[in-house]
Write a protein that holds these residues in place. Sequence first.
Motif, PDB file in Angstrom:
ATOM      1  N   ASP A 209       1.582   4.129 -11.175  1.00 39.22           N
ATOM      2  CA  ASP A 209       0.445   3.787 -12.026  1.00 39.22           C
ATOM      3  C   ASP A 209       0.075   2.312 -11.962  1.00 39.22           C
ATOM      4  O   ASP A 209      -0.805   1.872 -12.699  1.00 39.22           O
ATOM      5  CB  ASP A 209       0.745   4.163 -13.476  1.00 39.22           C
ATOM      6  CG  ASP A 209       0.901   5.661 -13.649  1.00 39.22           C
ATOM      7  OD1 ASP A 209       0.294   6.413 -12.864  1.00 39.22           O
ATOM      8  OD2 ASP A 209       1.639   6.086 -14.555  1.00 39.22           O
ATOM      9  N   SER A 210       0.717   1.563 -11.096  1.00 40.54           N
ATOM     10  CA  SER A 210       0.461   0.130 -11.005  1.00 40.54           C
ATOM     11  C   SER A 210      -0.939  -0.137 -10.456  1.00 40.54           C
ATOM     12  O   SER A 210      -1.408   0.563  -9.552  1.00 40.54           O
ATOM     13  CB  SER A 210       1.493  -0.531 -10.096  1.00 40.54           C
ATOM     14  OG  SER A 210       1.157  -1.866  -9.843  1.00 40.54           O
ATOM     15  N   PRO A 211      -1.624  -1.160 -10.969  1.00 39.85           N
ATOM     16  CA  PRO A 211      -2.942  -1.510 -10.412  1.00 39.85           C
ATOM     17  C   PRO A 211      -2.838  -2.192  -9.053  1.00 39.85           C
ATOM     18  O   PRO A 211      -3.849  -2.432  -8.414  1.00 39.85           O
ATOM     19  CB  PRO A 211      -3.532  -2.461 -11.456  1.00 39.85           C
ATOM     20  CG  PRO A 211      -2.364  -3.016 -12.165  1.00 39.85           C
ATOM     21  CD  PRO A 211      -1.297  -1.961 -12.140  1.00 39.85           C
ATOM     22  N   LEU A 212      -1.613  -2.481  -8.594  1.00 40.24           N
ATOM     23  CA  LEU A 212      -1.433  -3.137  -7.303  1.00 40.24           C
ATOM     24  C   LEU A 212      -1.147  -2.159  -6.163  1.00 40.24           C
ATOM     25  O   LEU A 212      -1.387  -2.476  -5.007  1.00 40.24           O
ATOM     26  CB  LEU A 212      -0.278  -4.147  -7.388  1.00 40.24           C
ATOM     27  CG  LEU A 212      -0.420  -5.260  -8.415  1.00 40.24           C
ATOM     28  CD1 LEU A 212       0.823  -6.130  -8.414  1.00 40.24           C
ATOM     29  CD2 LEU A 212      -1.653  -6.085  -8.143  1.00 40.24           C
ATOM     30  N   ILE A 213      -0.613  -0.996  -6.464  1.00 42.04           N
ATOM     31  CA  ILE A 213      -0.227  -0.039  -5.429  1.00 42.04           C
ATOM     32  C   ILE A 213      -1.471   0.523  -4.741  1.00 42.04           C
ATOM     33  O   ILE A 213      -2.546   0.605  -5.333  1.00 42.04           O
ATOM     34  CB  ILE A 213       0.634   1.083  -6.028  1.00 42.04           C
ATOM     35  CG1 ILE A 213       1.396   1.842  -4.944  1.00 42.04           C
ATOM     36  CG2 ILE A 213      -0.206   2.029  -6.863  1.00 42.04           C
ATOM     37  CD1 ILE A 213       2.506   2.709  -5.486  1.00 42.04           C
ATOM     38  N   TYR A 214      -1.327   0.890  -3.471  1.00 39.23           N
ATOM     39  CA  TYR A 214      -2.459   1.502  -2.762  1.00 39.23           C
ATOM     40  C   TYR A 214      -2.536   2.967  -3.169  1.00 39.23           C
ATOM     41  O   TYR A 214      -1.664   3.767  -2.846  1.00 39.23           O
ATOM     42  CB  TYR A 214      -2.299   1.386  -1.252  1.00 39.23           C
ATOM     43  CG  TYR A 214      -3.387   2.128  -0.516  1.00 39.23           C
ATOM     44  CD1 TYR A 214      -4.668   1.610  -0.450  1.00 39.23           C
ATOM     45  CD2 TYR A 214      -3.146   3.357   0.076  1.00 39.23           C
ATOM     46  CE1 TYR A 214      -5.687   2.297   0.188  1.00 39.23           C
ATOM     47  CE2 TYR A 214      -4.148   4.045   0.717  1.00 39.23           C
ATOM     48  CZ  TYR A 214      -5.413   3.519   0.772  1.00 39.23           C
ATOM     49  OH  TYR A 214      -6.410   4.198   1.398  1.00 39.23           O
ATOM     50  N   ASN A 215      -3.563   3.300  -3.882  1.00 44.15           N
ATOM     51  CA  ASN A 215      -3.822   4.655  -4.342  1.00 44.15           C
ATOM     52  C   ASN A 215      -4.972   5.203  -3.502  1.00 44.15           C
ATOM     53  O   ASN A 215      -6.078   4.669  -3.545  1.00 44.15           O
ATOM     54  CB  ASN A 215      -4.193   4.631  -5.827  1.00 44.15           C
ATOM     55  CG  ASN A 215      -4.413   6.001  -6.409  1.00 44.15           C
ATOM     56  OD1 ASN A 215      -4.559   6.981  -5.688  1.00 44.15           O
ATOM     57  ND2 ASN A 215      -4.447   6.068  -7.727  1.00 44.15           N
ATOM     58  N   PRO A 216      -4.750   6.274  -2.728  1.00 41.77           N
ATOM     59  CA  PRO A 216      -5.814   6.777  -1.855  1.00 41.77           C
ATOM     60  C   PRO A 216      -7.036   7.294  -2.608  1.00 41.77           C
ATOM     61  O   PRO A 216      -8.121   7.363  -2.031  1.00 41.77           O
ATOM     62  CB  PRO A 216      -5.133   7.897  -1.074  1.00 41.77           C
ATOM     63  CG  PRO A 216      -3.952   8.270  -1.871  1.00 41.77           C
ATOM     64  CD  PRO A 216      -3.522   7.051  -2.610  1.00 41.77           C
ATOM     65  N   GLU A 217      -6.885   7.627  -3.874  1.00 47.97           N
ATOM     66  CA  GLU A 217      -8.020   8.086  -4.657  1.00 47.97           C
ATOM     67  C   GLU A 217      -8.863   6.924  -5.175  1.00 47.97           C
ATOM     68  O   GLU A 217      -9.922   7.131  -5.739  1.00 47.97           O
ATOM     69  CB  GLU A 217      -7.530   8.939  -5.827  1.00 47.97           C
ATOM     70  CG  GLU A 217      -6.843  10.201  -5.366  1.00 47.97           C
ATOM     71  CD  GLU A 217      -6.190  10.940  -6.511  1.00 47.97           C
ATOM     72  OE1 GLU A 217      -6.301  10.495  -7.680  1.00 47.97           O
ATOM     73  OE2 GLU A 217      -5.558  11.973  -6.236  1.00 47.97           O
ATOM     74  N   ARG A 218      -8.381   5.696  -4.994  1.00 48.72           N
ATOM     75  CA  ARG A 218      -9.096   4.509  -5.461  1.00 48.72           C
ATOM     76  C   ARG A 218      -9.343   3.536  -4.314  1.00 48.72           C
ATOM     77  O   ARG A 218      -9.123   2.343  -4.441  1.00 48.72           O
ATOM     78  CB  ARG A 218      -8.306   3.834  -6.580  1.00 48.72           C
ATOM     79  CG  ARG A 218      -8.178   4.694  -7.794  1.00 48.72           C
ATOM     80  CD  ARG A 218      -7.362   3.996  -8.838  1.00 48.72           C
ATOM     81  NE  ARG A 218      -7.463   4.714 -10.083  1.00 48.72           N
ATOM     82  CZ  ARG A 218      -7.995   4.217 -11.182  1.00 48.72           C
ATOM     83  NH1 ARG A 218      -8.465   2.999 -11.187  1.00 48.72           N
ATOM     84  NH2 ARG A 218      -8.050   4.933 -12.271  1.00 48.72           N
TER      85      ARG A 218
ATOM     86  N   TYR B 200     -12.019   2.471  -3.197  1.00 46.44           N
ATOM     87  CA  TYR B 200     -13.119   1.554  -3.495  1.00 46.44           C
ATOM     88  C   TYR B 200     -12.623   0.258  -4.133  1.00 46.44           C
ATOM     89  O   TYR B 200     -13.360  -0.722  -4.170  1.00 46.44           O
ATOM     90  CB  TYR B 200     -14.149   2.236  -4.408  1.00 46.44           C
ATOM     91  CG  TYR B 200     -13.578   2.751  -5.700  1.00 46.44           C
ATOM     92  CD1 TYR B 200     -13.512   1.925  -6.819  1.00 46.44           C
ATOM     93  CD2 TYR B 200     -13.101   4.048  -5.808  1.00 46.44           C
ATOM     94  CE1 TYR B 200     -12.987   2.393  -8.010  1.00 46.44           C
ATOM     95  CE2 TYR B 200     -12.580   4.521  -6.983  1.00 46.44           C
ATOM     96  CZ  TYR B 200     -12.512   3.688  -8.082  1.00 46.44           C
ATOM     97  OH  TYR B 200     -11.987   4.159  -9.258  1.00 46.44           O
ATOM     98  N   GLU B 201     -11.391   0.235  -4.637  1.00 50.06           N
ATOM     99  CA  GLU B 201     -10.802  -0.984  -5.190  1.00 50.06           C
ATOM    100  C   GLU B 201     -10.158  -1.753  -4.035  1.00 50.06           C
ATOM    101  O   GLU B 201      -9.007  -1.544  -3.677  1.00 50.06           O
ATOM    102  CB  GLU B 201      -9.797  -0.640  -6.276  1.00 50.06           C
ATOM    103  CG  GLU B 201     -10.455   0.043  -7.464  1.00 50.06           C
ATOM    104  CD  GLU B 201      -9.460   0.530  -8.490  1.00 50.06           C
ATOM    105  OE1 GLU B 201      -8.250   0.607  -8.198  1.00 50.06           O
ATOM    106  OE2 GLU B 201      -9.907   0.855  -9.606  1.00 50.06           O
ATOM    107  N   ALA B 202     -10.922  -2.639  -3.433  1.00 49.32           N
ATOM    108  CA  ALA B 202     -10.547  -3.273  -2.166  1.00 49.32           C
ATOM    109  C   ALA B 202      -9.279  -4.111  -2.255  1.00 49.32           C
ATOM    110  O   ALA B 202      -8.585  -4.253  -1.250  1.00 49.32           O
ATOM    111  CB  ALA B 202     -11.706  -4.137  -1.664  1.00 49.32           C
ATOM    112  N   TRP B 203      -8.947  -4.646  -3.433  1.00 50.00           N
ATOM    113  CA  TRP B 203      -7.753  -5.473  -3.531  1.00 50.00           C
ATOM    114  C   TRP B 203      -6.482  -4.690  -3.239  1.00 50.00           C
ATOM    115  O   TRP B 203      -5.480  -5.249  -2.844  1.00 50.00           O
ATOM    116  CB  TRP B 203      -7.654  -6.130  -4.909  1.00 50.00           C
ATOM    117  CG  TRP B 203      -7.351  -5.175  -6.016  1.00 50.00           C
ATOM    118  CD1 TRP B 203      -6.103  -4.742  -6.402  1.00 50.00           C
ATOM    119  CD2 TRP B 203      -8.267  -4.533  -6.874  1.00 50.00           C
ATOM    120  NE1 TRP B 203      -6.201  -3.872  -7.445  1.00 50.00           N
ATOM    121  CE2 TRP B 203      -7.537  -3.723  -7.769  1.00 50.00           C
ATOM    122  CE3 TRP B 203      -9.650  -4.570  -6.992  1.00 50.00           C
ATOM    123  CZ2 TRP B 203      -8.141  -2.950  -8.742  1.00 50.00           C
ATOM    124  CZ3 TRP B 203     -10.238  -3.800  -7.975  1.00 50.00           C
ATOM    125  CH2 TRP B 203      -9.495  -3.007  -8.830  1.00 50.00           C
TER     126      TRP B 203
END
Length: 112
Positions: free
Chosen positions: A14-23, A25-28
Motif C-alpha cells: 500500500d506504499s505510495p512509493l511502490i510500483y503498482n501496475p494499476e497506477r 499514470y503516477e509517474a514517480w
Amino acid sequence: MGEPITAYGPTPMDSPLIYNPERRYEAWRFLTYMFIHSGWLHILSNSIMQLIMGTVLELVHKWYRVSIIYILGVIGGCLASSLATPSYYLAGASGGVYALEYAYIGNLIIVT
C-alpha cells in the motif's frame, strides 16, 4: 503493517512509493520503487552490491556518471518489467544494481 520484518518480507503493497501496475499514470512510481524492499535480505544484498560496484566505478569515473547509470537502470528495469509482466508490483533497486554490474563488466572489458 503489524507484521514482523523477516528476511523475505513483508512487502509494503500500500506504499505510495511502490510500483503498482494499476497506477501507471503516477509517474514517480517508475523511480521511487527503488526505496521499497521486500525484507532485510533484499535491502542488504542490494546495498552490498551497490557499495562494491559503485565504489569501484566511482574510482574510475565521476560520481555523476555512475548516478546516471544507476537511475537509468532503475527506470529501464521498471519499464522492461511493466512490458514483460504487466500485472506485477515492483520493489527494490535491483534494476539499478544490475546496471552497475553491467557497467562494471563493460569497464573490465575495455581496460583489458
